[in-house]
Design a protein around this motif. Structure first.
Motif, mmCIF file in Angstrom:
data_model
loop_
_atom_site.group_PDB
_atom_site.id
_atom_site.type_symbol
_atom_site.label_atom_id
_atom_site.label_comp_id
_atom_site.label_asym_id
_atom_site.label_seq_id
_atom_site.Cartn_x
_atom_site.Cartn_y
_atom_site.Cartn_z
ATOM 1 N N LEU A 1 38.805 54.907 42.046
ATOM 2 C CA LEU A 1 38.338 56.291 42.137
ATOM 3 C C LEU A 1 38.255 56.951 40.768
ATOM 4 N N SER A 2 39.127 56.549 39.850
ATOM 5 C CA SER A 2 39.118 57.159 38.514
ATOM 6 C C SER A 2 37.904 56.737 37.694
ATOM 7 N N GLN A 3 37.222 55.692 38.119
ATOM 8 C CA GLN A 3 36.135 55.117 37.334
ATOM 9 C C GLN A 3 34.741 55.499 37.823
ATOM 10 N N VAL A 4 34.659 56.332 38.853
ATOM 11 C CA VAL A 4 33.343 56.678 39.404
ATOM 12 C C VAL A 4 33.056 58.164 39.200
ATOM 13 N N PRO A 5 31.760 58.531 39.189
ATOM 14 C CA PRO A 5 31.412 59.946 39.030
ATOM 15 C C PRO A 5 32.079 60.804 40.106
ATOM 16 N N ASP A 6 32.535 61.945 39.699
ATOM 17 C CA ASP A 6 33.206 62.905 40.585
ATOM 18 C C ASP A 6 34.486 62.336 41.195
#
Length: 161
Positions: free
Chosen positions: A53-58
């Motif tokens: 989750l930390s690596q994707v937009p938003d």
């Protein structure tokens, strides 16, 4: 009726390679899980969810996509995300574009947790996987794993990156 074919038994070298790989597949996840639980108070799968989750937009993904990207089943992911949600690290909401789906969003607290856990995790990955190898062996490891994954899932596109 045709007689059954004789199995293609592993030769001695293949058997040794297989046993070494099987042992690694069992012991490496346990070692990574142990380090994360000791140092960050979270398991390896929980860390994978936060990291993805930390690596994707938003910092947001559909739960079904997150399950695929973390190599977990949707029921397992749902249980883990419920625990992460209780800790305030992830928030679940209906997908506004299609209410049949649920979105998982990394909160600011979740971002802080993954940022806190990442250095120790990377150190442990480096210590267990990359430090024992030369650069050439690391490249070979990448290629070997790509080939195995292509045999497992020939349609997997993420292997080419």
């Amino acid at each position: 009726m045709d007689a059954p074919q004789e199995p293609r038994w592993l030769d001695a070298e293949e058997a040794q390679a297989w046993l070494a790989l099987a042992s690694t597949l069992i012991r490496l996840p346990s070692a990574l899980d142990e380090q994360l639980r000791r140092d960050a108070g979270i398991g390896h799968f929980e860390y994978q969810v936060l990291a993805k989750l930390s690596q994707v937009p938003d910092r947001t993904l559909r739960m079904s996509v997150l399950a695929v990207q973390t190599e977990g089943s949707l029921p397992r992911l749902s249980q883990v995300v419920a625990r992460l949600e209780q800790r305030g690290w992830v928030r679940r909401t209906p997908d506004p574009t299609d209410g049949r789906y649920t979105l998982a969003t990394l909160t600011d607290e979740g971002w802080a947790k993954v940022a806190e856990a990442a250095p120790g995790h990377v150190d442990e990955v480096r210590r267990l996987v990359f430090d024992p190898l030369t650069r050439a062996q690391s490249r070979q490891l990448r290629e070997i794993n790509r080939r195995i994954m292509r045999a497992i899932d020939p349609d997997e596109r993420s292997l080419d990156s």
